[in-house]
Design a protein around this motif. Structure first.
Motif, mmCIF file in Angstrom:
data_model
loop_
_atom_site.group_PDB
_atom_site.id
_atom_site.type_symbol
_atom_site.label_atom_id
_atom_site.label_comp_id
_atom_site.label_asym_id
_atom_site.label_seq_id
_atom_site.Cartn_x
_atom_site.Cartn_y
_atom_site.Cartn_z
ATOM 1 N N SER A 145 28.499 54.939 42.393
ATOM 2 C CA SER A 145 27.054 55.172 42.462
ATOM 3 C C SER A 145 26.582 55.173 43.915
ATOM 4 O O SER A 145 27.186 54.546 44.799
ATOM 5 C CB SER A 145 26.303 54.100 41.675
ATOM 6 N N ALA A 146 25.473 55.846 44.144
ATOM 7 C CA ALA A 146 24.906 55.910 45.495
ATOM 8 C C ALA A 146 24.490 54.523 45.972
ATOM 9 O O ALA A 146 24.653 54.182 47.153
ATOM 10 C CB ALA A 146 23.705 56.859 45.505
ATOM 11 N N ALA A 147 23.956 53.724 45.051
ATOM 12 C CA ALA A 147 23.516 52.379 45.423
ATOM 13 C C ALA A 147 24.690 51.528 45.904
ATOM 14 O O ALA A 147 24.575 50.780 46.887
ATOM 15 C CB ALA A 147 22.832 51.710 44.227
ATOM 16 N N HIS A 148 25.842 51.651 45.220
ATOM 17 C CA HIS A 148 26.985 50.840 45.635
ATOM 18 C C HIS A 148 27.570 51.346 46.948
ATOM 19 O O HIS A 148 28.031 50.532 47.772
ATOM 20 C CB HIS A 148 28.065 50.848 44.551
ATOM 21 N N GLN A 149 27.551 52.652 47.160
ATOM 22 C CA GLN A 149 28.039 53.189 48.427
ATOM 23 C C GLN A 149 27.175 52.713 49.593
ATOM 24 O O GLN A 149 27.681 52.382 50.672
ATOM 25 C CB GLN A 149 28.063 54.719 48.378
ATOM 26 N N GLN A 150 25.867 52.632 49.357
ATOM 27 C CA GLN A 150 24.974 52.110 50.383
ATOM 28 C C GLN A 150 25.254 50.631 50.625
ATOM 29 O O GLN A 150 25.237 50.159 51.785
ATOM 30 C CB GLN A 150 23.518 52.308 49.956
ATOM 31 N N PHE A 151 25.505 49.889 49.545
ATOM 32 C CA PHE A 151 25.852 48.468 49.631
ATOM 33 C C PHE A 151 27.101 48.280 50.481
ATOM 34 O O PHE A 151 27.148 47.405 51.356
ATOM 35 C CB PHE A 151 26.063 47.934 48.207
ATOM 36 N N ARG A 152 28.114 49.105 50.284
ATOM 37 C CA ARG A 152 29.355 48.994 51.044
ATOM 38 C C ARG A 152 29.128 49.309 52.515
ATOM 39 O O ARG A 152 29.666 48.633 53.395
ATOM 40 C CB ARG A 152 30.409 49.922 50.447
ATOM 41 N N ARG A 153 28.331 50.350 52.784
ATOM 42 C CA ARG A 153 28.062 50.700 54.190
ATOM 43 C C ARG A 153 27.311 49.575 54.893
ATOM 44 O O ARG A 153 27.586 49.251 56.056
ATOM 45 C CB ARG A 153 27.257 52.009 54.254
#
Length: 323
Positions: free
Chosen positions: A289-297
């Motif tokens: 998900s986009a939210a998790h990718q942002q969380f990782r970044r």
């Protein structure tokens, strides 16, 4: 009405910092606290002889590092098709002498090097009861499930504990001019010795430790035993065996370690690393998900910032996980 007895824990005058190197020795409780320190990225070496309970075996291990002892096959014995060392925990035991010695020598070399450079030696004493081989009066660090009839069990005296630690520390302070020693007494209740006998054993350890702490300026005491036995003082803070402190108790003691034994500046860094560790344990419902990718970044950036600000921190595995 007050149903809980708490007491202030005096902070260390020379607190632990992230750029310090730590060597921890002793009982299984030393491993619990050592694991917390390692999890928060302190430079630690924990129990290079494996878990040791009585202070004379701990002292013997430390002396072997000072002596640069190299273990050989003559130091091993065969029992139940496995090679063991009387000085080491069974995690070093192996099916061949070569395998056993390889593990022992590797940790022996690491411990010798760590002792030369350590800023802190943390000693957690578990029991004043010791086991001695009947055939040659040799003190053993671990019985390796050899039948009890092969051993004498005796309660060490305050004087022999103080003398052994005193002699070792004089050599250690000559070798390592900067090292401090932090003593703790394990809150694990060794009821196999008997309830009364366990209390007597802890009393001997406490008397010996406080005698030493009052004698040397570079020795300190952290009341892990009192925090569990007198502060928490409830079986709900023990595991099902009613002997070992459970996760709640360990975390409570750890909180006191952080507050009183870690320097203020390092506490701030520790809390930042704790936040990153929690993020690393997060398991998303949808990893793509986009939210998790942002969380990782976001957390990859936090790790990179910490690595830039503190070049000595080993955070590469966390960075790789978020990237």
């Amino acid at each position: 009405m007050q149903f809980h007895l708490s007491f202030p824990v005096a902070p260390l005058s020379d607190a632990i910092q992230y750029d310090h190197e730590l060597l921890l020795m002793g009982s299984c409780f030393a491993e619990e606290i050592g694991e917390k320190l390692a999890e928060h990225r302190f430079n630690t070496l924990v129990n290079p002889h494996g878990i040791l309970y009585n202070p004379l075996s701990i002292t013997k291990a430390l002396t072997s590092y000072l002596d640069g002892k190299v273990y050989t096959k003559e130091d091993l014995f065969l029992h139940n098709d496995t090679w063991h060392s009387w000085d080491h925990h069974s995690r070093f035991s192996g099916l061949t002498p070569e395998a056993t010695l390889q593990n022992i020598r590797q940790m022996q070399a690491a411990a010798t090097q760590a002792m030369e450079k350590a800023d802190w030696l943390v000693l957690t004493l578990g029991s004043a009861h010791a086991y001695v081989l009947k055939e040659n009066n040799r003190l053993v660090g671990n019985c390796h499930k050899v039948p009890a009839g092969n051993f004498y069990k005796r309660l060490l005296t305050v004087d022999e504990i103080v003398t052994a630690l005193d002699n070792m520390m004089h050599r250690l302070f000559f070798r390592n001019r900067k090292i401090n020693i932090l003593f703790t007494v394990s809150p694990v209740r060794y009821i196999r010795d008997g309830v009364v006998e366990n209390n007597l054993s802890k009393a001997v350890l406490l008397q010996a430790v406080h005698h030493l702490v009052n004698k040397f300026n570079r020795l300190f005491y952290f009341p892990a035993y009192e925090l569990v036995i007198d502060d928490l003082r409830d079986y709900r803070f023990y595991k099902e065996d009613l002997v070992h402190p459970n996760e709640l108790a360990i975390n409570y003691v750890w909180e006191q370690v952080v507050k009183t034994a870690i320097s203020a500046g390092s506490q701030e860094l520790l809390h930042s690393i704790a936040d990153i560790n929690r993020a690393a344990r997060h398991r998303p419902f949808n990893p793509e998900s986009a939210a998790h990718q942002q969380f990782r970044r976001l957390y990859a950036t936090k790790v990179q910032q910490l690595m830039t600000a503190h070049p000595g921190l080993q955070l590469e595995d966390l960075l790789q996980q978020f990237q």
